[in-house]
Structure formats: structure tokens, C-alpha cells
Design a protein around this motif. Structure first.
Motif, PDB file in Angstrom:
ATOM      1  N   ARG A 410     -41.163  -1.144 -28.563  1.00 10.28           N
ATOM      2  CA  ARG A 410     -40.443   0.260 -28.462  1.00 10.28           C
ATOM      3  C   ARG A 410     -38.710  -0.097 -28.576  1.00 10.28           C
ATOM      4  NH1 ARG A 410     -43.246   4.411 -28.320  1.00 10.28           N
ATOM      5  NH2 ARG A 410     -41.126   5.552 -28.142  1.00 10.28           N
ATOM      6  N   VAL A 411     -38.471   0.544 -29.772  1.00 12.52           N
ATOM      7  CA  VAL A 411     -36.857   0.167 -29.880  1.00 12.52           C
ATOM      8  C   VAL A 411     -35.973   0.594 -28.843  1.00 12.52           C
ATOM      9  CG1 VAL A 411     -34.932   0.847 -31.467  1.00 12.52           C
ATOM     10  CG2 VAL A 411     -37.359   0.558 -32.370  1.00 12.52           C
ATOM     11  N   ASN A 412     -36.179   1.606 -28.168  1.00 21.62           N
ATOM     12  CA  ASN A 412     -35.029   2.131 -27.072  1.00 21.62           C
ATOM     13  C   ASN A 412     -35.331   1.348 -25.811  1.00 21.62           C
ATOM     14  OD1 ASN A 412     -37.690   3.068 -26.063  1.00 21.62           O
ATOM     15  ND2 ASN A 412     -37.514   5.232 -26.140  1.00 21.62           N
ATOM     16  N   GLN A 413     -36.079   0.469 -25.696  1.00 25.66           N
ATOM     17  CA  GLN A 413     -36.223  -0.542 -24.618  1.00 25.66           C
ATOM     18  C   GLN A 413     -35.093  -1.578 -24.862  1.00 25.66           C
ATOM     19  OE1 GLN A 413     -40.170  -1.944 -24.161  1.00 25.66           O
ATOM     20  NE2 GLN A 413     -39.531  -3.309 -22.508  1.00 25.66           N
ATOM     21  N   TYR A 414     -34.587  -1.922 -26.050  1.00 27.77           N
ATOM     22  CA  TYR A 414     -33.641  -2.932 -26.312  1.00 27.77           C
ATOM     23  C   TYR A 414     -32.409  -2.053 -26.821  1.00 27.77           C
ATOM     24  CZ  TYR A 414     -37.655  -5.649 -26.061  1.00 27.77           C
ATOM     25  OH  TYR A 414     -38.942  -6.325 -25.718  1.00 27.77           O
ATOM     26  N   LEU A 415     -32.493  -0.966 -27.179  1.00 27.37           N
ATOM     27  CA  LEU A 415     -31.306  -0.142 -27.802  1.00 27.37           C
ATOM     28  C   LEU A 415     -31.346   1.383 -27.164  1.00 27.37           C
ATOM     29  CD1 LEU A 415     -29.293  -0.931 -30.097  1.00 27.37           C
ATOM     30  CD2 LEU A 415     -31.011   0.462 -31.727  1.00 27.37           C
ATOM     31  N   PRO A 416     -31.083   1.523 -25.955  1.00 27.73           N
ATOM     32  CA  PRO A 416     -31.125   2.677 -24.974  1.00 27.73           C
ATOM     33  C   PRO A 416     -30.514   3.749 -26.134  1.00 27.73           C
ATOM     34  CG  PRO A 416     -29.854   0.894 -23.800  1.00 27.73           C
ATOM     35  CD  PRO A 416     -30.099   0.365 -25.159  1.00 27.73           C
ATOM     36  N   SER A 417     -29.343   3.504 -26.466  1.00 27.15           N
ATOM     37  CA  SER A 417     -28.645   4.698 -27.769  1.00 27.15           C
ATOM     38  C   SER A 417     -29.808   5.269 -28.615  1.00 27.15           C
ATOM     39  CB  SER A 417     -27.431   4.178 -28.282  1.00 27.15           C
ATOM     40  OG  SER A 417     -27.838   3.138 -29.265  1.00 27.15           O
ATOM     41  N   TYR A 418     -30.677   4.455 -28.751  1.00 32.03           N
ATOM     42  CA  TYR A 418     -31.894   4.969 -29.725  1.00 32.03           C
ATOM     43  C   TYR A 418     -32.606   6.435 -29.194  1.00 32.03           C
ATOM     44  CZ  TYR A 418     -35.423   5.070 -33.307  1.00 32.03           C
ATOM     45  OH  TYR A 418     -36.026   5.511 -34.590  1.00 32.03           O
ATOM     46  N   GLY A 419     -32.633   6.514 -27.978  1.00 39.37           N
ATOM     47  CA  GLY A 419     -33.104   7.494 -27.313  1.00 39.37           C
ATOM     48  C   GLY A 419     -34.556   7.887 -27.429  1.00 39.37           C
ATOM     49  N   GLU A 420     -34.901   9.085 -27.376  1.00 38.42           N
ATOM     50  CA  GLU A 420     -36.199   9.461 -27.687  1.00 38.42           C
ATOM     51  C   GLU A 420     -36.621   9.748 -29.182  1.00 38.42           C
ATOM     52  OE1 GLU A 420     -38.456   9.385 -25.379  1.00 38.42           O
ATOM     53  OE2 GLU A 420     -36.799   8.447 -24.443  1.00 38.42           O
ATOM     54  N   ARG A 421     -35.942   9.173 -30.232  1.00 35.37           N
ATOM     55  CA  ARG A 421     -36.296   9.355 -31.572  1.00 35.37           C
ATOM     56  C   ARG A 421     -37.575   8.594 -31.798  1.00 35.37           C
ATOM     57  NH1 ARG A 421     -30.948   8.542 -31.276  1.00 35.37           N
ATOM     58  NH2 ARG A 421     -29.428   9.625 -32.312  1.00 35.37           N
ATOM     59  N   PRO A 422     -38.230   8.989 -33.031  1.00 42.20           N
ATOM     60  CA  PRO A 422     -39.621   8.462 -33.129  1.00 42.20           C
ATOM     61  C   PRO A 422     -39.538   6.953 -33.357  1.00 42.20           C
ATOM     62  CG  PRO A 422     -39.275  10.221 -34.615  1.00 42.20           C
ATOM     63  CD  PRO A 422     -37.961   9.750 -34.105  1.00 42.20           C
ATOM     64  N   ASN A 423     -40.506   6.275 -32.679  1.00 38.88           N
ATOM     65  CA  ASN A 423     -40.494   4.626 -32.905  1.00 38.88           C
ATOM     66  C   ASN A 423     -41.289   4.379 -34.332  1.00 38.88           C
ATOM     67  OD1 ASN A 423     -39.624   2.486 -31.130  1.00 38.88           O
ATOM     68  ND2 ASN A 423     -41.980   1.767 -31.587  1.00 38.88           N
ATOM     69  N   GLU A 424     -40.558   4.909 -35.162  1.00 42.27           N
ATOM     70  CA  GLU A 424     -41.258   4.550 -36.637  1.00 42.27           C
ATOM     71  C   GLU A 424     -40.216   3.848 -37.584  1.00 42.27           C
ATOM     72  OE1 GLU A 424     -42.217   8.415 -37.817  1.00 42.27           O
ATOM     73  OE2 GLU A 424     -43.785   8.615 -36.375  1.00 42.27           O
ATOM     74  N   VAL A 425     -40.557   3.009 -38.628  1.00 44.62           N
ATOM     75  CA  VAL A 425     -39.690   2.486 -39.612  1.00 44.62           C
ATOM     76  C   VAL A 425     -38.594   3.344 -40.198  1.00 44.62           C
ATOM     77  CG1 VAL A 425     -39.614   1.036 -41.687  1.00 44.62           C
ATOM     78  CG2 VAL A 425     -41.533   0.823 -39.883  1.00 44.62           C
ATOM     79  N   MET A 426     -39.067   4.403 -40.649  1.00 43.04           N
ATOM     80  CA  MET A 426     -38.088   5.443 -41.379  1.00 43.04           C
ATOM     81  C   MET A 426     -36.854   5.962 -40.320  1.00 43.04           C
ATOM     82  SD  MET A 426     -38.843   5.836 -44.444  1.00 43.04           S
ATOM     83  CE  MET A 426     -38.769   7.151 -45.006  1.00 43.04           C
ATOM     84  N   ALA A 427     -37.405   6.342 -39.219  1.00 43.99           N
ATOM     85  CA  ALA A 427     -36.471   6.780 -38.302  1.00 43.99           C
ATOM     86  C   ALA A 427     -35.364   5.717 -37.930  1.00 43.99           C
ATOM     87  CB  ALA A 427     -37.319   7.224 -36.975  1.00 43.99           C
ATOM     88  N   VAL A 428     -35.938   4.368 -37.500  1.00 46.97           N
ATOM     89  CA  VAL A 428     -35.161   3.252 -37.160  1.00 46.97           C
ATOM     90  C   VAL A 428     -34.155   2.957 -38.142  1.00 46.97           C
ATOM     91  CG1 VAL A 428     -35.148   1.062 -36.324  1.00 46.97           C
ATOM     92  CG2 VAL A 428     -36.893   2.376 -35.514  1.00 46.97           C
ATOM     93  N   VAL A 429     -34.536   3.117 -39.614  1.00 49.11           N
ATOM     94  CA  VAL A 429     -33.585   2.597 -40.637  1.00 49.11           C
ATOM     95  C   VAL A 429     -32.600   3.535 -40.701  1.00 49.11           C
ATOM     96  CG1 VAL A 429     -33.546   2.349 -43.056  1.00 49.11           C
ATOM     97  CG2 VAL A 429     -35.455   1.238 -41.883  1.00 49.11           C
ATOM     98  N   LYS A 430     -32.961   5.123 -40.552  1.00 47.02           N
ATOM     99  CA  LYS A 430     -32.258   6.170 -40.674  1.00 47.02           C
ATOM    100  C   LYS A 430     -31.055   5.898 -39.655  1.00 47.02           C
ATOM    101  CE  LYS A 430     -31.859  11.115 -41.203  1.00 47.02           C
ATOM    102  NZ  LYS A 430     -31.590  11.866 -39.906  1.00 47.02           N
ATOM    103  N   TYR A 431     -31.419   5.542 -38.563  1.00 43.54           N
ATOM    104  CA  TYR A 431     -30.567   5.559 -37.325  1.00 43.54           C
ATOM    105  C   TYR A 431     -29.548   4.361 -37.520  1.00 43.54           C
ATOM    106  CZ  TYR A 431     -28.908   4.222 -32.558  1.00 43.54           C
ATOM    107  OH  TYR A 431     -28.343   4.217 -31.615  1.00 43.54           O
ATOM    108  N   LEU A 432     -30.077   3.137 -38.190  1.00 44.27           N
ATOM    109  CA  LEU A 432     -29.114   2.140 -38.216  1.00 44.27           C
ATOM    110  C   LEU A 432     -28.143   2.330 -39.380  1.00 44.27           C
ATOM    111  CD1 LEU A 432     -31.578  -0.669 -37.479  1.00 44.27           C
ATOM    112  CD2 LEU A 432     -29.777   0.034 -36.041  1.00 44.27           C
TER     113      LEU A 432
END
Ligand SMILES: Nc1nc2c(ncn2[C@@H]2O[C@H](COP(=O)(O)OP(=O)(O)OP(=O)(O)O)[C@@H](O)[C@H]2O)c(=O)[nH]1
Ligand SMILES: [Mg+2]
Length: 485
Positions: A410-432
Motif C-alpha cells: 500500500r502506497v499510503n503506508q510509506y507516503l502518508p500524503s497519498y491519503g485515501e486515493r486508489p492503490n492503483e497504477v494510474m492513480a499513483v502515476v497521476k499523483y506523482l
């Protein structure tokens, strides 16, 4: 030729020698005038040369590949070369064979090191740089048997293979094994001599040079004996044992409980043993792209594109663009060496791996890899020296991100600012993407646009499309800039 005014010119009087000039004074004056003329001529010549150089360099694009170690800089360079300098690429092909073989041996010695540590009951902590917690099978005792011991003894000849491959690949080799150079691969050292702390990664100053040497050696060996070299024979002989060890259930469990995802590590080829651990192994493009050879020096590669915007004054034909691509080592201790290459650089491709949010730097285990990448990007964007440089960002290793998320990390376990966004590739890439874009906007000393691509540079087909787009974008920007010269 200087300006000589006529008698009607107001400057004529000024340029006449004094009327009471003695012959000695006249000689001294003439010498002074001659010296001054020489200085003038030299300045004129320098200006002319500088203009000619600037005109010539209008067609040169300097591109710097930057990013932390293992971000994919050299792999991006390989994509450029595979696509645009095919002849050289093919010439170097056989040289990569030793690199792939070395990658295989390194993976196997990692496996052996882990198994032996487990057999000896050593603690399963901080083996690798992964931050992913070790959970699942922690307390279950693993069932290692005499068969495992035997396998490892049978694989011991790979020790000498590793030493020899490193010797063949040349400069930069780190001799971490005490095995004597004279040991033949068929002398069997104690399996326990394979056990050691995590070894330093093999590195070379310039893979271009070593590949040229290495392919020459490979060719001459083949030509002289039309036979297979000893290292290839040994690796082929160990194929079944390597497969047995790698596919063993207890071994897989040992790796898992230390949080080691060997499949995702640089230069992983253990799933291709049937094809690669053979006497007649032929290196494919894909193998070259996936092979890992750490960069410690700087490598310059030149590409030329036929169609440039200027006509060659001699032939009248359009002269092409020359790209000079600089690949540097990304390890922290090597970053000071980047600075001299900032001068006059037109384009930077910065690689930030998106899959590393749960990993630490190998060179400093206190630092999170993603954080390191963000700090680097911030300093590049803020640099006044690079204010006019076109910045391109590759959010790389999307395939590894996909695999990691699929495993349930889970991304938000390491990157708290990621919050409750979906734990999916597209969402992570968009966030970054947004994060890097914001930094670029806020920190750039001058207005410039961001070119951001999600990439998997080991996927050569997809990368070819990205490179076309990069090429067109770079040419467009630099055409506009060079027209101002
Ligand atoms: N799966 C996957 N592997 C990648 C990707 N990009 C690079 N790699 C692999 O990661 C390893 C490291 O890539 P390199 O290109 O050597 O990294 P680098 O930035 O040049 O590293 P240094 O030379 O240490 O600065 C290589 O084995 C590559 O094959 C990617 O997008 N996906
Ligand atoms: Mg590199």
C-alpha cells in the motif's frame, strides 16, 4: 585590412606621424602599429572562429541523463542507441554476453547467500534495501536438507566464473571473492565460501570501452578455437542445478521472508536459464536492455539525425542534427561529477522510478528512494545554471509499480500524503506527476513547460514511441532557440 582614411577625412590628420619625428621614433612607432595590428587580427580571427563554432554547434544538442542509481539512465541510453545507431549496437552485441552471464551468477550467489544465512539461523533483517515489512512466514522453520547443501556445493564453480567474467570485463572490477585466479572452475571450493555479506555491485567506468574490448576477445576466442569459452561451458553445466535451486519451494520462502523480490531486481535473468545458460547463447536486444552494468564514469554517445534545419554551406544540402548524450553514475557519491556537464546543456531527461516508494538507497539506508528522487528533481529545477535547459521527466518503472501494487503493497503506508486515493497504477502515476509538475513550476527560475512521460524503459517498443515524441519536442524547442543565434 584596417580602415585607411583619405586626406579629406577628419581622421586623416590624426593618423599622420608627428612632423618632427626622428628616424628612431618612426621605427618604434611602426613597430607599435604593427603589434597593435597583430592583436587586432588575432581578435578578428577569434571572433570569426567563435561565430563559425556557434553556427556549427547550432546543430548540436547536448542531452544529459540524470536520476538516482538504478533509475534507468543507461537503459534509456540503450534505447536511443538501439533505435538510432543500429550498426554500433550490433557490433557490441556479443560483448553483452559476459554482462548477462555475470548478472545470472550474481543472482545465484544472492540466493545462496540467503539460503546459507537461513541454514545458520542468521536474523532475517535488513538484507535488502526494501522497506516492505517481513511478515507472513516469519516463525516457520524452513526445511533445508542435504539436497540443498549438495546443490550449493555443485554450484560453487560459479565463484571462479564470476571472478573470470569480472576480469574479462576489466576496469572497475571489485574482487570481493578470495578465490585465486588460478583456480579452475572445476575445483570445488567449500560452499560456505560463497557465504558473505551483501557484495558491492560490479561497476565499470565506461561500458562502451569494455564492450568493445570484450566483443573483440569473444570474437578472437571464437575465431581461434571455434570453441566455447570455459565460463559459458561452466554456466551451461550448472544450468539444471541453478534452476533447481531457484525453483525450490524452501528457497522461495527464504527469499520471501527476507522481503527479497529477486524478480524485480536489476539484471534478473533466472527465469531465462533454459535459453541463456547454454553453450550457444545468442544475446537478444531485450537481454541487452535488461542487463545491468552500473555506471561510475561518464559516457558520451553521439547520434545524428539526417534532417536538420540548416543547409550545409559547402554542399547546399540540409545538414542534420547531432545529439550528444551524456550518461552519468547516479549513486550519491558520484553526483558531484554531474556539475561540469551542466554547462551549455540543452536538454535533461530526468528519470524517477515510481516503484521505489518503499525502498531505501543502497548507498545510504536511512534515505527513502522516492524522497531522494524528489529532492534531486527540486535542485535540478531550481538551478539557475539550468534555467534555460529543457526538462523532460520519465516516471519510470511503471511495470514494477504494477507488480508491487498487485502484491498488496500500500502506497499510503510509506507516503502518508497519498491519503485515501486508489492503490492503483494510474492513480499513483497521476499523483506523482502532479507532485513533480508542481515542484517544477514553483522552483524553475524561468517559465518553462514540463514534459512528463510515464515509462517502462525496458519495454523497447513503448519506449520507441516515447523517444520519437521526445525527439520531436527537443528538436522543436532547440530549433526555436538556435534561430536566435
Ligand atoms: N522492470 C524494469 N526494469 C528497469 C526499468 N528501467 C530500468 N530497469 C532495470 O533497472 C536496472 C538499472 O537500470 P540502469 O539503466 O542501469 O540504471 P542507471 O540509472 O543507469 O543506474 P546507475 O548506472 O547506477 O546510475 C537495469 O537492470 C534495467 O534493466 C523499467 O522501467 N522496468
Ligand atoms: Mg547507468
Amino acid at each position: 585590412m584596417g580602415f585607411i582614411p583619405g586626406p579629406s577625412d577628419p581622421f586623416y590628420e590624426l593618423m599622420q606621424p608627428p612632423p618632427d619625428e626622428t628616424p628612431a621614433q618612426a621605427t618604434a612607432r611602426q613597430k607599435r602599429e604593427l603589434d597593435a595590428q597583430r592583436v587586432n587580427d588575432k581578435i578578428d580571427e577569434d571572433i570569426k572562429q567563435e561565430r563559425a563554432r556557434a553556427k556549427k554547434e547550432r546543430n548540436v544538442i547536448k542531452l544529459l541523463l540524470l536520476g538516482q542509481s538504478e533509475s534507468g539512465k543507461s537503459t534509456t541510453l540503450k534505447n536511443f542507441r538501439m533505435r538510432y545507431t543500429k550498426v554500433e549496437w550490433d557490433q557490441e552485441r556479443s560483448g553483452w554476453r559476459s554482462v548477462v552471464q555475470l548478472n545470472i551468477v550474481r543472482s545465484i550467489t544472492t540466493v545462496i547467500r540467503i539460503v546459507e544465512a537461513d541454514m545458520n539461523g542468521e536474523a532475517a533483517d535488513s538484507e535488502e534495501e526494501q522497506l516492505t515489512p517481513i511478515d507472513t512466514v516469519k516463525s516457520e522453520p524452513l526445511k533445508f536438507t542435504d539436497r540443498h547443501q549438495l546443490l550449493m556445493i555443485r554450484l560453487a564453480p560459479l565463484l571462479s566464473v564470476e571472478t573470470e567474467l569480472k576480469r574479462r570485463l576489466g576496469a572497475g572490477a571489485e574482487h570481493i571473492h578470495p578465490a585465486p585466479m588460478s583456480a579452475t572452475p572445476f575445483e570445488v571450493p567449500q560452499a560456505s565460501s560463497l557465504r558473505r555479506k551483501k557484495p558491492t555491485e560490479f561497476s565499470v567506468r565506461s561500458w562502451k570501452d569494455i564492450l568493445e574490448n570484450n566483443s573483440r576477445i569473444t570474437h578472437s576466442v571464437e575465431a581461434a578455437a571455434s570453441d566455447v569459452d570455459l565460463q559459458t561451458l561452466t554456466i551451461a553445466g550448472c544450468k539444471d542445478d541453478m534452476k533447481a535451486l531457484w525453483q525450490d519451494k524452501a528457497v522461495q520462502q527464504a527469499l520471501q521472508r527476507r522481503g527479497i523480490q529477486l524478480l524485480d531486481t536489476a539484471g534478473f535473468f533466472l527465469n531465462d536459464l533454459d535459453r541463456i545458460a547454454t553453450r550457444d547463447y545468442a544475446v537478444t536486444d531485450n537481454d541487452i536492455v535488461r542487463a545491468r552494468l552500473r555506471t561510475v564514469g561518464m559516457q558520451e554517445h553521439r547520434l545524428s539525425f539526417k534532417h536538420g534545419p540548416w543547409d550545409d554551406p559547402k554542399t547546399g544540402r540540409p545538414s542534420g542534427w547531432e545529439w550528444r548524450i551524456f550518461d552519468v553514475g547516479g549513486c550519491r557519491t558520484l553526483r558531484r561529477a554531474w556539475l561540469p556537464y551542466f554547462e551549455g546543456v540543452n536538454v535533461i531527461i530526468f528519470l524517477s522510478p515510481v516503484s521505489v516508494f518503499d525502498q531505501r538507497l543502497e548507498e545510504d539506508s536511512r534515505v527513502n528512494r522516492l524522497e531522494d528522487s524528489i529532492i534531486l528533481w527540486t535542485s535540478i529545477c531550481s538551478s539557475t545554471l539550468l534555467a534555460k535547459t529543457q526538462l523532460i521527466l520519465f516516471l519510470n518503472k511503471c511495470d514494477l509499480l504494477r507488480r508491487k501494487l498487485k502484491r498488496g503493497v500500500r502506497v499510503n503506508q510509506y507516503l502518508p500524503s497519498y491519503g485515501e486515493r486508489p492503490n492503483e497504477v494510474m492513480a499513483v502515476v497521476k499523483y506523482l506527476r502532479e507532485k513533480f509538475k508542481d515542484i517544477q513550476k514553483q522552483c524553475s527560475p524561468e517559465h518553462r513547460s514540463a514534459y512528463i512521460y510515464p515509462t517502462t524503459v525496458t519495454d523497447t517498443e513503448a519506449t520507441a514511441v516515447t523517444l520519437e515524441s521526445v525527439r520531436d519536442g527537443v528538436l522543436r524547442e532547440n530549433l526555436a532557440a538556435s534561430q536566435l543565434i
